[in-house]
Design an enzyme around this catalytic site. Structure first.
Site, short mmCIF file in Angstrom:
data_model
loop_
_atom_site.label_atom_id
_atom_site.label_comp_id
_atom_site.label_asym_id
_atom_site.label_seq_id
_atom_site.Cartn_x
_atom_site.Cartn_y
_atom_site.Cartn_z
CG PHE A 62 -0.47 0.60 2.45
CD1 PHE A 62 -0.85 1.88 2.81
CD2 PHE A 62 0.38 -0.09 3.29
CE1 PHE A 62 -0.40 2.45 3.98
CE2 PHE A 62 0.83 0.47 4.46
CZ PHE A 62 0.44 1.76 4.81
CE LYS A 63 4.57 0.51 4.72
NZ LYS A 63 5.55 -0.18 5.52
CG ASP A 64 3.70 0.30 -4.58
OD1 ASP A 64 4.91 0.50 -4.42
OD2 ASP A 64 3.22 -0.81 -4.86
#
Length: 411
Positions: free
Chosen positions: A117-119
C-alpha cells in the site's frame, strides 16, 4: 479552508516553521520531532458532499492542494504530477473498495507495482521531490530503513531518477523473500541496498541520530522516505476519505453517518492520517489492529507506551515494530497541539523506553481509537488460534455502518 501558505511546525515545538517543501525534504525536524500542519483545515459538510463524487486520484489532488499550496506547486502542475504517479497502477481506479457481507468492506490498496500500500504515497512523494529538485537543480540522497515493503516501494518510486540516490538498509532475516528480491534485484546506478544486522526498530536508531546532526544532513543533502515524512501521511489521508465516500450511500443526512475504519498498523502512519482526517471533519471511528508486537494496543487500552522485551517475528513483517514513531503525531493531536507535553513524553520514552500516559491524555484516545490485538503467527504455533480459529488472539470490536478494513500494514 486554510488559505495558501500552509506552514508546518515540529511536534516538539523547538524547530523553525517550514513550508511543505521544507517538511518534504526534512524527515525528522531538527529538534527530533515530526512535522505537522500548524493549523488543520476544517471541512464543511458541503465540501465533503462535493468531494464525495471524486475518484481516488481526485481526492489526493484536493488534499495536496490544501496542504501544499499553489504558490509552491501550481494546481495544473500538481494534477500532472499525481496523474504520473498513479500511471503504473494495475487498477484503472488506483484504489478499489470490495464489498463483503453485513456492511463489511475491504479497501484494496495493493494495486501498485510492488503490491504494497506504500506505493500510493511513495509514488506521489517521489514526484513532488523530483519537481523541486529539477526546479532548483539539486541532488539528494534518500536514506530508508525498512521492515520490508517500505524499501521496495521507495526503490520503485525513485529508481532511475537523475536527482536522487537511495540507500536502503535491509534487516537480514526480517523480510519476506519476495520483498528481499524486490529490493536486491534492481540494477540501477542510483539504488544502493545494504543488508544489516538487527530489526527495523534497531535500524531507526542510527537513522534518527544521523538526521539529528543538522550540519551533516545539510552537507550531504540527506532525507528520509519513511513514514516520518509528512508527504506520505498527507497522501494516506485520501485512503480514509475515499473509503468513507464509498461506504456511505448518501451525504444528505444530518448529521452525517459514521464509518468504522479498521487499520492494521506498525509504525502508525496510516493511523495518523486517519486521525488528521477525523480532526478535519471526516466522521470516522478508527480501530487499530496490531499483531503480537502490541505497543499501540497497550497504549490505547492501558496508557502503557513502553517497549516489550523483544520484537516478535510474525508473518506480517511490516507490523513487527516496537517503536511506532507516528504515535508522536497522534499524541500531539490528542494533546491539543501541545508541543511541550509531546516533547516531554517522547524524550522520556527515548531515555527510559517506557511512558505511562497522563490521565488527561490517555482519556482522549478512547473515542478515537480502540485496539484489537490480532494474530499473524502461523496458526499451529499460536495457542490462541488453536483454541478458537474464529477468535485469533483478540476480540475485534463489531462494526458500525460500513466497516472498512485496510488490508496492508503501515511499517
Amino acid at each position: 479552508m486554510q488559505p495558501p501558505g500552509m506552514r508546518y511546525i515540529s511536534t516538539r515545538g523547538m524547530a523553525p516553521r517550514v513550508d511543505f517543501e521544507g517538511a518534504l525534504f526534512s524527515g525528522y525536524a531538527p529538534d527530533g520531532g515530526l512535522f505537522m500542519p500548524e493549523e488543520l483545515p476544517q471541512l464543511s459538510t458541503e465540501t465533503l458532499r462535493q468531494w464525495s463524487t471524486l475518484s481516488y486520484p481526485g481526492l489526493v489532488k484536493e488534499l495536496c492542494t490544501l496542504f501544499i499550496g499553489p504558490e509552491l506547486i501550481p494546481r495544473d502542475v500538481l494534477n500532472g504530477l499525481i496523474d504520473q504517479a498513479f500511471s503504473r497502477f494495475r487498477h484503472r481506479e488506483v484504489v478499489r473498495l470490495s464489498r463483503l457481507r453485513n456492511g463489511l468492506n475491504v479497501l484494496e490498496l495493493w494495486h501498485g507495482v510492488t503490491y504494497a500500500f506504500k506505493d500510493l504515497s511513495l509514488c506521489c512523494t517521489a514526484q513532488f521531490l523530483q519537481y523541486f529538485l529539477e526546479k532548483k537543480e539539486k541532488h539528494v540522497t534518500v536514506v530508508v530503513g525498512t521492515s520490508g515493503d517500505t524499501g521496495s516501494a521507495a526503490i520503485e518510486s525513485v529508481q532511475g531518477a537523475k536527482n536522487m540516490d537511495i540507500i536502503v538498509l535491509l534487516p537480514k532475516g526480517h523480510c519476506t523473500k519476495i520483498q528481499e528480491l524486490q529490493m536486491t534485484t534492481v540494477l540501477r546506478e542510483n539504488v544502493h541496498v545494504f543488508g544489516v544486522e538487527g530489526n527495523s526498530d534497531e535500524l531507526d536508531e542510527p537513522i534518527k541520530a544521523v538526521f539529528a546532526d543538522v550540519a551533516f544532513v545539510k552537507k550531504h543533502n540527506l532525507m528520509s522516505l519513511n513514514s516520518i515524512n509528512w508527504s506520505r501521511v498527507l497522501v494516506q489521508m485520501a485512503h480514509h476519505f475515499f473509503a468513507y465516500f464509498q461506504c456511505v450511500p448518501s451525504l444528505d443526512m444530518d448529521p452525517l453517518p459514521r464509518v468504522e475504519v479498521v487499520v492494521p498498523t506498525g509504525a502508525a502512519g496510516n493511523l495518523a492520517a486517519g486521525c488528521i482526517a477525523q480532526k478535519m471533519g471526516l466522521p470516522i471511528r478508527l480501530v487499530v489492529a496490531v499483531n503480537r508486537n502490541d505497543i499501540i494496543h497497550r497504549t490505547v487500552q492501558q496508557g502503557d507506551f513502553s517497549l516489550s522485551e523483544a520484537v516478535e517475528q510474525t508473518l506480517a513483517s511490516a507490523m513487527d515494530i516496537q517503536v511506532p514513531y507516528n504515535m508522536e503525531r497522534i499524541f500531539w493531536l490528542l494533546s491539543g497541539s501541545n508541543s511541550q507535553v509531546t516533547r516531554a513524553l517522547m524524550e522520556q520514552f527515548e531515555r527510559t523506553q517506557s511512558v505511562s500516559l497522563p490521565k488527561e491524555l490517555h482519556s482522549k484516545p478512547s473515542p478515537v481509537l480502540s485496539g484489537p490485538r490480532l494474530c499473524s503467527q502461523v496458526p499451529r504455533s499460536c495457542p490462541g488460534c488453536r483454541a478458537d480459529p474464529r477468535d485469533p488472539c483478540g476480540d475485534p470490536s463489531p462494526g458500525e455502518q460500513g466497516d472498512t478494513l485496510h488490508p496492508d500494514a503501515e511499517g
